[in-house]
Design a protein around this motif. Structure first.
Motif, PDB file in Angstrom:
ATOM      1  N   MET A 282       3.508  54.979  77.747  1.00 35.84           N
ATOM      2  CA  MET A 282       2.566  54.899  78.852  1.00 35.84           C
ATOM      3  C   MET A 282       2.613  56.196  79.634  1.00 35.84           C
ATOM      4  SD  MET A 282       2.987  51.134  80.386  1.00 35.84           S
ATOM      5  CE  MET A 282       3.248  49.787  79.287  1.00 35.84           C
ATOM      6  N   ASP A 283       1.656  57.030  79.413  1.00 33.13           N
ATOM      7  CA  ASP A 283       1.621  58.309  80.094  1.00 33.13           C
ATOM      8  C   ASP A 283       0.861  58.241  81.412  1.00 33.13           C
ATOM      9  OD1 ASP A 283       3.059  59.461  78.072  1.00 33.13           O
ATOM     10  OD2 ASP A 283       1.282  60.029  76.942  1.00 33.13           O
ATOM     11  N   ASP A 284      -0.063  57.344  81.511  1.00 31.64           N
ATOM     12  CA  ASP A 284      -0.918  57.284  82.679  1.00 31.64           C
ATOM     13  C   ASP A 284      -0.396  56.244  83.661  1.00 31.64           C
ATOM     14  OD1 ASP A 284      -4.380  56.390  83.253  1.00 31.64           O
ATOM     15  OD2 ASP A 284      -3.117  57.811  84.296  1.00 31.64           O
ATOM     16  N   LEU A 285      -0.443  56.574  84.939  1.00 34.98           N
ATOM     17  CA  LEU A 285       0.008  55.651  85.970  1.00 34.98           C
ATOM     18  C   LEU A 285      -0.876  54.406  86.025  1.00 34.98           C
ATOM     19  CD1 LEU A 285       2.376  55.734  87.834  1.00 34.98           C
ATOM     20  CD2 LEU A 285       0.942  56.739  89.577  1.00 34.98           C
ATOM     21  N   GLY A 286      -2.139  54.571  85.682  1.00 34.50           N
ATOM     22  CA  GLY A 286      -3.045  53.420  85.630  1.00 34.50           C
ATOM     23  C   GLY A 286      -2.629  52.424  84.562  1.00 34.50           C
ATOM     24  N   ASP A 287      -2.156  52.916  83.416  1.00 32.53           N
ATOM     25  CA  ASP A 287      -1.656  52.034  82.360  1.00 32.53           C
ATOM     26  C   ASP A 287      -0.456  51.241  82.853  1.00 32.53           C
ATOM     27  OD1 ASP A 287      -3.575  53.029  80.663  1.00 32.53           O
ATOM     28  OD2 ASP A 287      -2.197  54.396  79.617  1.00 32.53           O
ATOM     29  N   LEU A 288       0.428  51.917  83.570  1.00 28.44           N
ATOM     30  CA  LEU A 288       1.611  51.258  84.108  1.00 28.44           C
ATOM     31  C   LEU A 288       1.209  50.174  85.104  1.00 28.44           C
ATOM     32  CD1 LEU A 288       4.710  51.128  84.378  1.00 28.44           C
ATOM     33  CD2 LEU A 288       4.499  52.773  86.223  1.00 28.44           C
ATOM     34  N   GLN A 289       0.261  50.494  85.967  1.00 26.99           N
ATOM     35  CA  GLN A 289      -0.195  49.527  86.968  1.00 26.99           C
ATOM     36  C   GLN A 289      -0.821  48.304  86.288  1.00 26.99           C
ATOM     37  OE1 GLN A 289      -2.995  51.069  89.770  1.00 26.99           O
ATOM     38  NE2 GLN A 289      -2.951  49.250  91.034  1.00 26.99           N
ATOM     39  N   ALA A 290      -1.635  48.523  85.271  1.00 24.03           N
ATOM     40  CA  ALA A 290      -2.256  47.409  84.556  1.00 24.03           C
ATOM     41  C   ALA A 290      -1.191  46.559  83.860  1.00 24.03           C
ATOM     42  CB  ALA A 290      -3.260  47.942  83.537  1.00 24.03           C
ATOM     43  N   TRP A 291      -0.192  47.208  83.275  1.00 24.86           N
ATOM     44  CA  TRP A 291       0.880  46.510  82.582  1.00 24.86           C
ATOM     45  C   TRP A 291       1.665  45.642  83.561  1.00 24.86           C
ATOM     46  CZ3 TRP A 291       6.304  47.155  82.882  1.00 24.86           C
ATOM     47  CH2 TRP A 291       7.034  46.551  81.855  1.00 24.86           C
ATOM     48  N   ILE A 292       2.017  46.210  84.704  1.00 27.59           N
ATOM     49  CA  ILE A 292       2.806  45.479  85.695  1.00 27.59           C
ATOM     50  C   ILE A 292       1.996  44.342  86.305  1.00 27.59           C
ATOM     51  CG2 ILE A 292       3.869  45.666  87.982  1.00 27.59           C
ATOM     52  CD1 ILE A 292       4.926  48.385  87.148  1.00 27.59           C
ATOM     53  N   SER A 293       0.752  44.617  86.671  1.00 25.60           N
ATOM     54  CA  SER A 293      -0.052  43.569  87.309  1.00 25.60           C
ATOM     55  C   SER A 293      -0.274  42.395  86.363  1.00 25.60           C
ATOM     56  CB  SER A 293      -1.382  44.126  87.815  1.00 25.60           C
ATOM     57  OG  SER A 293      -2.159  44.603  86.743  1.00 25.60           O
ATOM     58  N   GLY A 294      -0.407  42.690  85.078  1.00 21.41           N
ATOM     59  CA  GLY A 294      -0.546  41.605  84.105  1.00 21.41           C
ATOM     60  C   GLY A 294       0.701  40.750  84.017  1.00 21.41           C
ATOM     61  N   LEU A 295       1.856  41.375  84.079  1.00 21.49           N
ATOM     62  CA  LEU A 295       3.109  40.632  83.999  1.00 21.49           C
ATOM     63  C   LEU A 295       3.393  39.838  85.272  1.00 21.49           C
ATOM     64  CD1 LEU A 295       5.487  43.198  82.264  1.00 21.49           C
ATOM     65  CD2 LEU A 295       4.566  41.103  81.293  1.00 21.49           C
ATOM     66  N   LEU A 296       3.004  40.383  86.407  1.00 25.19           N
ATOM     67  CA  LEU A 296       3.328  39.751  87.689  1.00 25.19           C
ATOM     68  C   LEU A 296       2.258  38.796  88.204  1.00 25.19           C
ATOM     69  CD1 LEU A 296       4.926  42.756  89.572  1.00 25.19           C
ATOM     70  CD2 LEU A 296       6.072  40.850  88.448  1.00 25.19           C
ATOM     71  N   ALA A 297       1.222  38.576  87.418  1.00 26.55           N
ATOM     72  CA  ALA A 297       0.114  37.739  87.883  1.00 26.55           C
ATOM     73  C   ALA A 297       0.558  36.329  88.250  1.00 26.55           C
ATOM     74  CB  ALA A 297      -0.978  37.683  86.820  1.00 26.55           C
ATOM     75  N   ARG A 298       1.524  35.791  87.542  1.00 31.40           N
ATOM     76  CA  ARG A 298       1.969  34.409  87.792  1.00 31.40           C
ATOM     77  C   ARG A 298       3.167  34.327  88.727  1.00 31.40           C
ATOM     78  NH1 ARG A 298       1.611  31.589  81.887  1.00 31.40           N
ATOM     79  NH2 ARG A 298      -0.665  31.575  81.750  1.00 31.40           N
ATOM     80  N   ALA A 299       3.752  35.442  89.106  1.00 31.83           N
ATOM     81  CA  ALA A 299       4.935  35.416  89.973  1.00 31.83           C
ATOM     82  C   ALA A 299       4.555  34.996  91.385  1.00 31.83           C
ATOM     83  CB  ALA A 299       5.585  36.799  90.000  1.00 31.83           C
ATOM     84  N   THR A 300       5.493  34.379  92.060  1.00 29.31           N
ATOM     85  CA  THR A 300       5.247  33.956  93.444  1.00 29.31           C
ATOM     86  C   THR A 300       5.266  35.176  94.366  1.00 29.31           C
ATOM     87  OG1 THR A 300       7.592  33.663  93.938  1.00 29.31           O
ATOM     88  CG2 THR A 300       6.422  31.757  92.993  1.00 29.31           C
ATOM     89  N   PRO A 301       4.633  35.072  95.529  1.00 28.26           N
ATOM     90  CA  PRO A 301       4.673  36.197  96.474  1.00 28.26           C
ATOM     91  C   PRO A 301       6.102  36.579  96.880  1.00 28.26           C
ATOM     92  CG  PRO A 301       2.942  34.685  97.104  1.00 28.26           C
ATOM     93  CD  PRO A 301       3.704  34.030  95.976  1.00 28.26           C
ATOM     94  N   ALA A 302       6.984  35.611  97.037  1.00 34.37           N
ATOM     95  CA  ALA A 302       8.374  35.904  97.403  1.00 34.37           C
ATOM     96  C   ALA A 302       9.074  36.682  96.288  1.00 34.37           C
ATOM     97  CB  ALA A 302       9.124  34.619  97.708  1.00 34.37           C
ATOM     98  N   SER A 303       8.807  36.300  95.066  1.00 34.11           N
ATOM     99  CA  SER A 303       9.391  36.989  93.916  1.00 34.11           C
ATOM    100  C   SER A 303       8.854  38.420  93.815  1.00 34.11           C
ATOM    101  CB  SER A 303       9.069  36.209  92.641  1.00 34.11           C
ATOM    102  OG  SER A 303       9.518  36.908  91.511  1.00 34.11           O
TER     103      SER A 303
END
Length: 152
Positions: A1-22
């Motif tokens: 992942m060279d682009d910061l946008g790729d990293l952001q998309a990857w992280i947001s996809g993984l964290l979509a189901r996490a609780t706000p506290a988590s």
């Protein structure tokens, strides 16, 4: 992942189901890690791409004409000036108050006055804030560790 946008998309996809506290706990960990990494990099006088900072044009003068060899940004990288901030949707490392103005001038290589009423100088670009490859890997590792710990 060279682009910061790729990293952001990857992280947001993984964290979509996490609780706000988590997400808040993870953001605090990430912000602290990024602040620590940024502190070390500034202390080493390196840009995020690994290149060294351009040196000062003139050495500092101490008493009686002696030249002082002080590293740049010693006070700027202190905890009172460089802060890690986090909430459930973001993590950030930022500079406070007057330090933010000084950091912006160096980050972008702008023209500014050396002192109030003093001469205007074009400062060299020295990137204080930014992501290194190690930072991106650390971020990925933190997210995966956090999600693995949350599922246990």
């Amino acid at each position: 992942m060279d682009d910061l946008g790729d990293l952001q998309a990857w992280i947001s996809g993984l964290l979509a189901r996490a609780t706000p506290a988590s997400r808040l706990r993870l953001a605090r960990l990430v912000a602290t890690d990024l602040r620590r990494s940024t502190y070390r990099r500034i202390a080493q006088q390196r840009n995020p791409d690994g290149s060294p900072y351009e040196p000062r044009r003139q050495p500092l003068r101490a008493k009686a004409g002696r030249v002082r060899r002080a590293a740049m940004f010693q006070r700027l990288r202190q905890g009172s000036h460089m802060r890690a901030r986090a909430d459930a949707s973001e993590a950030a490392v930022e500079f406070t108050t007057r330090a933010s103005r000084i950091a912006r001038v160096h980050q972008q290589g702008l023209v500014d006055r050396v002192r109030p009423g003093g001469p205007r100088v074009a400062y060299a670009r020295r990137e204080l804030l930014g992501f290194t490859r190690a930072d991106v890997k650390l971020l990925q590792q933190r997210v995966l560790e956090h999600l693995a710990g949350a599922s246990l």
